[in-house]
Scaffold this motif. Sequence first.
Motif, short mmCIF file in Angstrom:
data_model
loop_
_atom_site.label_atom_id
_atom_site.label_comp_id
_atom_site.label_asym_id
_atom_site.label_seq_id
_atom_site.Cartn_x
_atom_site.Cartn_y
_atom_site.Cartn_z
N UNK A 85 4.75 9.76 -12.27
CA UNK A 85 5.92 9.11 -12.88
C UNK A 85 7.03 8.58 -11.67
N UNK A 86 7.04 9.69 -10.77
CA UNK A 86 8.04 9.22 -9.43
C UNK A 86 7.23 8.19 -8.44
N UNK A 87 6.00 8.26 -8.28
CA UNK A 87 5.26 7.51 -7.65
C UNK A 87 5.34 6.00 -8.16
N UNK A 88 5.12 5.89 -9.51
CA UNK A 88 4.98 4.47 -10.21
C UNK A 88 6.40 4.03 -10.21
N UNK A 89 7.58 4.75 -10.09
CA UNK A 89 8.93 4.23 -10.18
C UNK A 89 9.34 3.74 -8.63
N UNK A 90 8.57 4.17 -7.66
CA UNK A 90 8.68 3.35 -6.27
C UNK A 90 8.33 1.98 -6.28
N UNK A 91 8.96 1.18 -5.18
CA UNK A 91 8.63 -0.14 -5.13
C UNK A 91 7.07 -0.20 -4.53
N UNK A 92 6.41 -1.32 -4.41
CA UNK A 92 5.10 -1.63 -4.12
C UNK A 92 4.79 -1.29 -2.43
N UNK A 93 6.16 -1.64 -1.93
CA UNK A 93 6.40 -1.38 -0.15
C UNK A 93 6.32 0.17 -0.03
N UNK A 94 7.19 0.72 -0.89
CA UNK A 94 7.30 2.33 -0.76
C UNK A 94 6.10 3.16 -1.06
N UNK A 95 5.42 2.33 -2.14
CA UNK A 95 4.05 3.06 -2.41
C UNK A 95 2.78 3.01 -1.43
N UNK A 96 2.98 2.01 -0.67
CA UNK A 96 2.29 1.56 0.38
C UNK A 96 2.52 2.52 1.64
N UNK A 97 3.76 2.49 1.89
CA UNK A 97 4.01 3.62 3.12
C UNK A 97 3.81 4.65 2.74
N UNK A 98 4.03 5.16 1.43
CA UNK A 98 3.97 6.64 1.30
C UNK A 98 2.45 7.05 1.41
N UNK A 103 -2.04 9.76 4.47
CA UNK A 103 -3.32 9.45 5.05
C UNK A 103 -4.51 8.71 3.94
N UNK A 104 -3.99 7.91 3.31
CA UNK A 104 -5.06 7.27 2.16
C UNK A 104 -5.23 5.93 2.75
#
Length: 104
Positions: A85-98, A103-104
Amino acid sequence: MTRARALWLCLAVFVLGGLGYWGFKAAGLGGIDAGIAAEAVLVLLVVGWTGSYLFRVVTGRMTFMEQRRRYRTAYDALTTEQLRERFESLSPEEQQALLKEVGQ
């Protein structure tokens, strides 16, 4: 097992031995033979009980182990869902940065 329960168990074994003695004596055995027979039955019961305990220890089916396994499964599921849920609440840019950071 609580102390009270352990004391009740000891008392039950003691009473069972006395009942066994009187039962064997009533069945026609002499005093010494009845005592030996009652003791043999109690020894077999204790050895069987100890054997079942050791079997549960070796197979990992003790009450504490089962409770811990259930707790860990529920905890992992809850934690995974919260992280998702926390990951999906991030913006797409924040998801990519994370994802790049881990290391994904």
